[in-house]
Scaffold this motif. Structure first.
Motif, PDB file in Angstrom:
ATOM      1  N   LYS A   1       0.828  -1.202   0.000  1.00  0.00           N
ATOM      2  CA  LYS A   1       0.000   0.000   0.000  1.00  0.00           C
ATOM      3  C   LYS A   1       0.864   1.254   0.000  1.00  0.00           C
ATOM      4  N   ARG A   2       0.285   2.336  -0.557  1.00  0.00           N
ATOM      5  CA  ARG A   2       0.998   3.603  -0.632  1.00  0.00           C
ATOM      6  C   ARG A   2       0.453   4.583   0.395  1.00  0.00           C
ATOM      7  N   LEU A   3       1.337   5.426   0.914  1.00  0.00           N
ATOM      8  CA  LEU A   3       0.927   6.492   1.822  1.00  0.00           C
ATOM      9  C   LEU A   3       0.258   7.596   1.008  1.00  0.00           C
ATOM     10  N   VAL A   4      -1.005   7.907   1.316  1.00  0.00           N
ATOM     11  CA  VAL A   4      -1.725   8.931   0.555  1.00  0.00           C
ATOM     12  C   VAL A   4      -2.010  10.180   1.386  1.00  0.00           C
ATOM     13  N   GLU A   5      -1.874  10.076   2.709  1.00  0.00           N
ATOM     14  CA  GLU A   5      -2.100  11.269   3.532  1.00  0.00           C
ATOM     15  C   GLU A   5      -1.361  11.139   4.861  1.00  0.00           C
ATOM     16  N   LEU A   6      -0.761  12.235   5.274  1.00  0.00           N
ATOM     17  CA  LEU A   6      -0.076  12.331   6.565  1.00  0.00           C
ATOM     18  C   LEU A   6      -0.543  13.606   7.248  1.00  0.00           C
ATOM     19  N   THR A   7      -1.015  13.470   8.478  1.00  0.00           N
ATOM     20  CA  THR A   7      -1.486  14.620   9.244  1.00  0.00           C
ATOM     21  C   THR A   7      -0.692  14.723  10.540  1.00  0.00           C
ATOM     22  N   GLU A   8      -0.226  15.937  10.832  1.00  0.00           N
ATOM     23  CA  GLU A   8       0.515  16.202  12.062  1.00  0.00           C
ATOM     24  C   GLU A   8      -0.292  17.175  12.914  1.00  0.00           C
TER      25      GLU A   8
ATOM     26  N   ASP B   1      -2.715  23.038  16.418  1.00  0.00           N
ATOM     27  CA  ASP B   1      -2.209  23.220  15.060  1.00  0.00           C
ATOM     28  C   ASP B   1      -2.191  21.890  14.309  1.00  0.00           C
ATOM     29  N   THR B   2      -2.665  21.923  13.079  1.00  0.00           N
ATOM     30  CA  THR B   2      -2.703  20.712  12.262  1.00  0.00           C
ATOM     31  C   THR B   2      -2.168  21.004  10.866  1.00  0.00           C
ATOM     32  N   ASN B   3      -1.220  20.197  10.423  1.00  0.00           N
ATOM     33  CA  ASN B   3      -0.695  20.261   9.059  1.00  0.00           C
ATOM     34  C   ASN B   3      -1.017  18.947   8.358  1.00  0.00           C
ATOM     35  N   THR B   4      -1.368  19.034   7.084  1.00  0.00           N
ATOM     36  CA  THR B   4      -1.728  17.843   6.330  1.00  0.00           C
ATOM     37  C   THR B   4      -0.973  17.806   5.007  1.00  0.00           C
TER      38      THR B   4
ATOM     39  N   ASP C   1      -1.288  23.975   5.859  1.00  0.00           N
ATOM     40  CA  ASP C   1      -0.998  24.172   7.269  1.00  0.00           C
ATOM     41  C   ASP C   1      -2.216  24.711   7.990  1.00  0.00           C
ATOM     42  N   TYR C   2      -2.080  24.825   9.305  1.00  0.00           N
ATOM     43  CA  TYR C   2      -3.222  25.105  10.167  1.00  0.00           C
ATOM     44  C   TYR C   2      -3.776  26.517  10.013  1.00  0.00           C
ATOM     45  N   ASP C   3      -2.956  27.475   9.581  1.00  0.00           N
ATOM     46  CA  ASP C   3      -3.420  28.863   9.579  1.00  0.00           C
ATOM     47  C   ASP C   3      -3.505  29.471   8.183  1.00  0.00           C
ATOM     48  N   SER C   4      -3.557  28.630   7.163  1.00  0.00           N
ATOM     49  CA  SER C   4      -3.575  29.158   5.811  1.00  0.00           C
ATOM     50  C   SER C   4      -4.531  28.372   4.933  1.00  0.00           C
ATOM     51  N   SER C   5      -5.245  29.094   4.086  1.00  0.00           N
ATOM     52  CA  SER C   5      -6.132  28.437   3.119  1.00  0.00           C
ATOM     53  C   SER C   5      -5.377  28.099   1.843  1.00  0.00           C
ATOM     54  N   ASN C   6      -4.125  28.564   1.750  1.00  0.00           N
ATOM     55  CA  ASN C   6      -3.312  28.276   0.576  1.00  0.00           C
ATOM     56  C   ASN C   6      -2.628  26.922   0.711  1.00  0.00           C
ATOM     57  N   SER C   7      -2.254  26.347  -0.418  1.00  0.00           N
ATOM     58  CA  SER C   7      -1.586  25.062  -0.437  1.00  0.00           C
ATOM     59  C   SER C   7      -0.172  25.213  -0.993  1.00  0.00           C
ATOM     60  N   ASP C   8       0.757  24.504  -0.390  1.00  0.00           N
ATOM     61  CA  ASP C   8       2.130  24.442  -0.899  1.00  0.00           C
ATOM     62  C   ASP C   8       2.265  23.142  -1.670  1.00  0.00           C
ATOM     63  N   ILE C   9       2.550  23.237  -2.967  1.00  0.00           N
ATOM     64  CA  ILE C   9       2.581  22.058  -3.821  1.00  0.00           C
ATOM     65  C   ILE C   9       4.018  21.751  -4.229  1.00  0.00           C
ATOM     66  N   THR C  10       4.429  20.508  -4.017  1.00  0.00           N
ATOM     67  CA  THR C  10       5.723  20.015  -4.486  1.00  0.00           C
ATOM     68  C   THR C  10       5.470  19.029  -5.615  1.00  0.00           C
TER      69      THR C  10
END
Length: 264
Positions: free
Chosen positions: A43-50, A55-58, A76-85
């Motif tokens: 199986k592949r990892l599809v989601e990781l939440t801290e 505070d929650t980062n996904t 991240d917990y305080d932003s509606s924006n997404s950081d894409i790699t």
């Protein structure tokens, strides 16, 4: 007729035993790699939440038809924006690109041997005869660092960060299917593609640490790990309780971080 019935029952028994063995084999199947050096039969990892306090980062992971990681979306917990790699796979290369910067890893025999970042930082990796990472180095015009890993019975038991700090890791008897995603982050928290493919740096470990103790000068931090597995034996959550101490042994801070994982 009796002989035929006995033969028929014997054949059925053989077929049942073969099918049972096949199922058992599938459940305990050894990891297999494709030409890119990644594991394709688990199986592949599809989601990781801290989660740390409130505070929650996904991180969400996407893969191509060959099972290769192609993007990570971080919220991240305080932003509606997404950081894409974005991850691009070439011939014996893997490139990570995000926010105008990139790092390109070069592979030999399915293992990352070196890396080059667009900002001028270079990376090098060395392995033991079991293809496990034993030395990781990075350097640029301002800074350099060497991290050395000690392995015992297939487990990382110590990490030395230059000559100033080290981390001791102990284990109980807990294991998981797939791998333990947080181990690679202990070496370098910028290893993005290795979160999905730790085998590229020889760190696809199934043993679950019980405790780690990090020391740097008079500072000491002890982390205790507890786990929950899903019905298939993959890691569903990991709770890390940290205790920080000063030079005199007094507790200066305690905090808890919970990680949850989703596999498909």
């Amino acid at each position: 007729m009796k002989t035929l019935r006995l033969l028929g029952m014997a054949l059925i028994a053989i077929l049942v035993s073969v099918n049972f063995a096949s199922c058992s084999s599938d459940d305990d199947e050894e990891p297999t790699k494709n030409d890119d050096g990644i594991i394709t039969n688990q199986k592949r990892l599809v989601e990781l939440t801290e989660t740390n306090g409130h505070d929650t980062n996904t991180w969400s992971f996407s893969y191509d038809s060959k099972g290769r990681l192609i993007s990570i979306v971080e919220k991240d917990y305080d932003s509606s924006n997404s950081d894409i790699t974005n991850i691009t796979w070439g011939e014996n290369t893997v490139k990570e690109s995000s926010n105008g910067e990139s790092i390109t890893y070069s592979l030999t025999d399915g293992l990352v041997r070196s890396g080059s970042e667009s900002n001028g930082r270079d990376y090098s990796f060395a392995y033991n005869s079991s293809k496990q990472l034993i030395t990781y180095q990075y350097s640029d015009e301002y800074d350099s660092n060497t991290r050395t890993l000690t392995w015992e019975n297939g487990k990382v038991t110590k990490m030395d960060y230059d000559k100033e700090s080290s981390e001791i890791i102990t284990y109980g008897n807990e294991t998981c299917k797939g791998y333990f995603p947080l181990m690679v982050l202990s070496v370098e928290d910028d290893f993005k593609v290795m979160l999905a493919h730790p085998e590229l740096v020889g760190m696809r470990a199934t043993q679950l640490p019980k405790q780690s103790t990090y020391k740097e000068g008079n500072y000491e931090e002890t982390a205790t790990f507890t786990y929950k597995l899903d019905k298939d034996g993959y890691l569903e959550s990991c709770t890390v309780n940290n205790i920080e101490k000063n030079g005199s042994g007094g507790i200066t801070d305690t905090y808890t971080t919970t990680y949850t994982f989703k596999w498909e």
